[in-house]
Design a protein around this motif. Structure first.
Motif, mmCIF file in Angstrom:
data_model
loop_
_atom_site.group_PDB
_atom_site.id
_atom_site.type_symbol
_atom_site.label_atom_id
_atom_site.label_comp_id
_atom_site.label_asym_id
_atom_site.label_seq_id
_atom_site.Cartn_x
_atom_site.Cartn_y
_atom_site.Cartn_z
ATOM 1 N N ARG A 43 43.718 54.312 26.792
ATOM 2 C CA ARG A 43 44.512 53.149 27.680
ATOM 3 C C ARG A 43 44.298 53.379 29.038
ATOM 4 N NH1 ARG A 43 50.750 55.194 27.744
ATOM 5 N NH2 ARG A 43 50.435 55.989 29.951
ATOM 6 N N THR A 44 43.881 52.256 29.912
ATOM 7 C CA THR A 44 43.684 52.429 31.269
ATOM 8 C C THR A 44 44.843 52.638 32.026
ATOM 9 O OG1 THR A 44 41.868 50.739 30.782
ATOM 10 C CG2 THR A 44 42.669 50.918 33.211
ATOM 11 N N HIS B 214 40.365 53.164 42.863
ATOM 12 C CA HIS B 214 40.867 51.722 42.813
ATOM 13 C C HIS B 214 41.454 51.241 44.084
ATOM 14 C CE1 HIS B 214 43.997 48.742 41.495
ATOM 15 N NE2 HIS B 214 43.343 48.499 40.497
ATOM 16 N N ALA C 173 37.686 59.287 36.972
ATOM 17 C CA ALA C 173 38.244 58.093 37.559
ATOM 18 C C ALA C 173 37.378 57.533 38.478
ATOM 19 C CB ALA C 173 39.533 58.470 38.175
ATOM 20 N N GLU D 275 41.860 54.887 38.984
ATOM 21 C CA GLU D 275 41.904 54.244 37.590
ATOM 22 C C GLU D 275 41.351 55.150 36.667
ATOM 23 O OE1 GLU D 275 40.577 49.951 35.555
ATOM 24 O OE2 GLU D 275 40.777 49.928 37.597
ATOM 25 N N PHE D 276 41.634 55.077 35.611
ATOM 26 C CA PHE D 276 40.905 56.161 34.566
ATOM 27 C C PHE D 276 41.599 55.758 33.195
ATOM 28 C CE2 PHE D 276 44.681 58.435 35.752
ATOM 29 C CZ PHE D 276 45.048 59.037 34.904
ATOM 30 N N GLU D 277 40.887 56.489 32.023
ATOM 31 C CA GLU D 277 41.346 56.321 30.755
ATOM 32 C C GLU D 277 41.893 57.577 30.282
ATOM 33 O OE1 GLU D 277 40.594 53.565 28.371
ATOM 34 O OE2 GLU D 277 39.808 52.399 30.273
#
Length: 155
Positions: free
Chosen positions: A77-78, A58, A55, A71-73
């Motif tokens: 999806r983000t 953010h 991550a 923020e990560f996948e």
């Protein structure tokens, strides 16, 4: 005005004010420890076996107070998720990379991988708990002092 009241006014707080302040501080610190920091440490430990992801920070702020976002996948999806109370990493700047753990069924429940042992939150819980015991002991001593003063005045 009696001599005790004059002495308390000249040198600071009287025994009643000391009792009330120590009692309030002790109860506040006990509540912080028992209602906030111990549950935060347990929450962090519960993510030990969560899904691992990379991550980026953010939003930075006071991560220990739960004011940071990552923020990560996850599952293509983000996801932008709040780091929980008791998290470390507050001195990092926005965009810093970090490993996180998240719940597979709810990727918004995350913790830094470095925090899943619960160390920072547990340490703060024990420290605030110890301070609570200290202030409650002071309140007990002030209560004993007041009781003894009252008993000697009534003789």
């Amino acid at each position: 005005m009696n001599a005790g009241a004059a002495k308390a006014g000249a040198n600071g707080l009287g025994p009643r004010a000391s009792l009330l302040m120590s009692l309030a501080l002790g109860l506040l610190l006990a509540a912080l420890s028992g209602l906030v920091m111990f549950p935060a440490a347990e929450h962090l430990r519960s993510l030990r076996d969560g899904e691992r992801a990379q991550a980026t920070l953010h939003t930075s702020g006071s991560c220990m107070a739960g004011q940071c976002e990552v923020e990560f996948e996850a599952d293509g999806r983000t996801v932008v998720a709040d780091l929980p109370v008791g998290s470390g990493g507050g001195k990092r700047s926005v965009g810093a990379a970090m490993a996180i753990r998240y719940q597979a069924d709810d990727p918004r429940v995350v913790a830094r991988e470095d925090d899943v042992g619960g160390g920072g939150a547990a340490l703060l819980a024990w420290m605030s708990g110890g301070a609570a015991v200290f202030f409650l002991a002071i309140a007990g001593a002030a209560a004993l002092h007041l009781a003894r003063q009252r008993r000697t005045r009534n003789r």
